[in-house]
Write an enzyme that holds these catalytic residues in place. Structure first.
Site, PDB file in Angstrom:
ATOM      1  N   SER A 258     -12.848  42.942  13.232  1.00  0.00           N
ATOM      2  CA  SER A 258     -13.699  42.819  14.418  1.00  0.00           C
ATOM      3  C   SER A 258     -14.982  43.618  14.287  1.00  0.00           C
ATOM      4  O   SER A 258     -15.054  44.599  13.546  1.00  0.00           O
ATOM      5  CB  SER A 258     -12.919  43.311  15.652  1.00  0.00           C
ATOM      6  OG  SER A 258     -13.735  43.343  16.792  1.00  0.00           O
ATOM      7  N   GLY A 259     -15.981  43.201  15.070  1.00  0.00           N
ATOM      8  CA  GLY A 259     -17.192  43.978  15.216  1.00  0.00           C
ATOM      9  C   GLY A 259     -17.111  44.974  16.351  1.00  0.00           C
ATOM     10  O   GLY A 259     -18.098  45.653  16.660  1.00  0.00           O
ATOM     11  N   ASP A 260     -15.949  45.067  16.993  1.00  0.00           N
ATOM     12  CA  ASP A 260     -15.742  46.006  18.101  1.00  0.00           C
ATOM     13  C   ASP A 260     -14.280  46.430  18.080  1.00  0.00           C
ATOM     14  O   ASP A 260     -13.608  46.264  17.063  1.00  0.00           O
ATOM     15  CB  ASP A 260     -16.160  45.368  19.431  1.00  0.00           C
ATOM     16  CG  ASP A 260     -16.686  46.376  20.441  1.00  0.00           C
ATOM     17  OD1 ASP A 260     -16.093  47.467  20.544  1.00  0.00           O
ATOM     18  OD2 ASP A 260     -17.675  46.091  21.137  1.00  0.00           O
ATOM     19  N   ASP A 261     -13.768  46.949  19.190  1.00  0.00           N
ATOM     20  CA  ASP A 261     -12.393  47.433  19.223  1.00  0.00           C
ATOM     21  C   ASP A 261     -11.414  46.301  18.926  1.00  0.00           C
ATOM     22  O   ASP A 261     -11.549  45.194  19.456  1.00  0.00           O
ATOM     23  CB  ASP A 261     -12.080  48.031  20.593  1.00  0.00           C
ATOM     24  CG  ASP A 261     -12.998  49.195  20.943  1.00  0.00           C
ATOM     25  OD1 ASP A 261     -13.315  49.999  20.048  1.00  0.00           O
ATOM     26  OD2 ASP A 261     -13.398  49.296  22.123  1.00  0.00           O
ATOM     27  N   SER A 292     -12.064  47.610  11.522  1.00  0.00           N
ATOM     28  CA  SER A 292     -13.264  47.627  12.362  1.00  0.00           C
ATOM     29  C   SER A 292     -14.072  48.896  12.044  1.00  0.00           C
ATOM     30  O   SER A 292     -13.848  49.941  12.649  1.00  0.00           O
ATOM     31  CB  SER A 292     -12.901  47.587  13.852  1.00  0.00           C
ATOM     32  OG  SER A 292     -14.073  47.524  14.640  1.00  0.00           O
TER      33      SER A 292
END
Length: 482
Positions: A258-261, A292
């Protein structure tokens, strides 16, 4: 024109059969039996009495033709069977371009392993929804928000599953608009289920979501399992799984890049979350892997103003990820994060192992209450191994509002070849530690203790899935009676 006439004739015939009361016969049962080449078995909350294939309603799997109306027609027709054993819609092999569509109760959406549901690039295919009441505004912009690709509200017994079929949000279009600050509404998610109970999301590959991937909100009795979720690590806000103001939720056996959590546990934003007052509680997360580089394996917050309580995470792996379990809150959030239990984590190449932040200061508007201080207490970590770590811990409570009852035991952290000199940066926290390497800060003094993990089981852990099956014709175009 000929195709259109045939489609409307089929639709009229199906509707007429429903109206005549032949609810005992499914679309599949009304066809002649052909040569079956495969029977697909899969686990589900409930098996369905009736079956149909998207092509029954005019679906075209060429990756170019919009199937939004086909999905809507299929679900509208099959919804009439909810009281007669429910219905199942099969998305067969092919590439099925579509905008947003809504699910119904006592219903299964099954995505075949060779099927890809593609999110449309035409914004007119994505209806606008009101803002979430516990947020007070859209996440990307103050206005409304686009409906998720697969959406449902006020559902009971809804299943989204497959034998590892794919849902592709084609998110690059939305990421570009977000980065260029051209959004006036919040980007769509891949799957969002609201105000619902008995929900299953499983055995799918989710890729390139415009924003969050899976968002159960204001719901209970939710099972999320066997998902592979993939997005570029520089894609904005592509959270993996975000249980939000949910009770009795089980997340397991999944993998997220992911690009986030990878998982973000939420419950509303500042004064809006406080007023809505619906916590996330009784959440179990297990056998979960995250990659991530810029975010957390599991984040608690930052929107936690309805409260977060009783989270149990175990057998978690993190690889090249910014932090393990991160608590994110701020002055103005209010509420609490408490009774958090984590055990058996294995981490490799991490910036932080432990991270708690009391200064995560984004707010929906200036109307938040600056005296609303969050309570962070009862945070328990045990049996953790980490390798190639830059910082062991960054624990930052709030002045005059310390984070309390932190317990860390049996932790072995091996540092990178160039670690930071200050390994434990602690302010405004209180707790204990035992058998932790490197030595923790003096705010976590040594005590002979094994940090607790609940011995009881949550009700959602004892929910057993049934084994369901469906047979397809030799060309996978329709179902066979069996």
């Amino acid at each position: 024109m000929e195709f259109s006439r045939k489609f409307h004739a089929i639709e009229a015939l199906i509707s007429a059969i429903f109206l005549l009361g032949f609810l005992g016969s499914s679309v599949a049962e009304r066809r002649a039996v052909s040569h079956a080449t495969s029977t697909i078995s899969f686990p589900a909350l409930n098996c369905r009495k009736h079956n149909a294939v998207l092509t029954d309603f005019g679906g075209v799997g060429d990756g170019k033709t919009s199937n939004t109306q086909a999905f809507k027609a299929a679900i509208a027709n099959l919804s009439q069977l909810a009281a007669d054993g429910g219905a199942q819609l099969i998305v067969p092999p092919g590439k099925w371009l579509t905008g947003s569509f809504n699910l119904t109760s006592h219903f299964t959406l099954f995505v075949h392993k060779d099927a890809v549901i593609l999110g449309a690039q035409d914004e007119s295919e994505w209806p606008l929804l009101p803002i979430l009441p516990s947020y007070g505004r859209g996440r990307d912009a103050p206005g409304g928000r686009f409906s998720s690709l697969i959406f449902g509200t006020n559902l009971t017994d809804a299943v989204i599953t497959g034998n590892n079929g794919t849902i592709d949000g084609q998110g690059a279009y939305w990421w570009k608009k977000f980065k260029e600050n051209k959004l006036t509404e919040t980007r769509p998610y891949l799957i969002e289920i609201m105000y619902s109970n008995q929900v299953q999301i499983s055995n799918l590959t989710l890729v390139n979501s415009p924003s969050w991937n899976v968002h159960p909100v204001y719901s209970s009795d939710v099972i999320i399992q066997h998902l592979t979720i993939l997005a570029p690590v520089d894609s904005p806000n592509t959270d993996g799984i975000d249980p939000d103001s949910c009770t009795n939720t089980r997340i397991e056996d999944s993998f997220v890049v992911s690009g986030d959590d990878c998982i973000a546990v939420k419950s509303g934003w500042d004064q809006y979350g406080t007023k809505f007052n619906m916590p996330t509680k009784h959440l179990v997360i297990r056998r979960f892997t995250c990659i991530s580089p810029d975010s957390a394996t599991i984040a608690l917050g930052s929107e936690m103003s309805g409260g977060i309580q009783d989270v149990r995470a175990e057998d978690i792996a993190a690889i090249n990820t910014q932090s393990g379990v991160r608590i994110k809150t701020a002055v103005g959030r209010g509420a609490y994060v408490k009774d958090i239990y984590v055990r058996r984590m294995k981490m490799t190449t991490m910036k932080y192992v432990f991270w708690m932040t009391g200064s995560y200061g984004s707010h929906p508007d200036p109307g938040f209450d600056p005296s609303a201080l969050p309570i962070i207490k009862g945070i328990n970590y045990k049996d953790i191994v980490a390798d190639n770590v830059t910082y062991s811990a960054r624990l930052e409570g709030i002045e005059k509002d310390p984070f309390t009852d932190i317990c860390i035991s049996n932790v072995n952290i091996k540092l990178t070849t160039k670690p930071k000199e200050l390994q434990w940066n602690c302010t405004d926290v209180q707790g204990v530690s035992n058998r932790v390497i490197p030595d923790p800060c003096n705010l976590l003094p040594e005590k002979e203790i094994d940090c607790p993990f609940p011995e009881d089981r949550l009700p959602i852990e004892d929910v057993k899935l049934k084994t369901c099956s469906v047979s397809l014709s030799s060309d996978n175009s329709y179902l066979l009676y069996s």
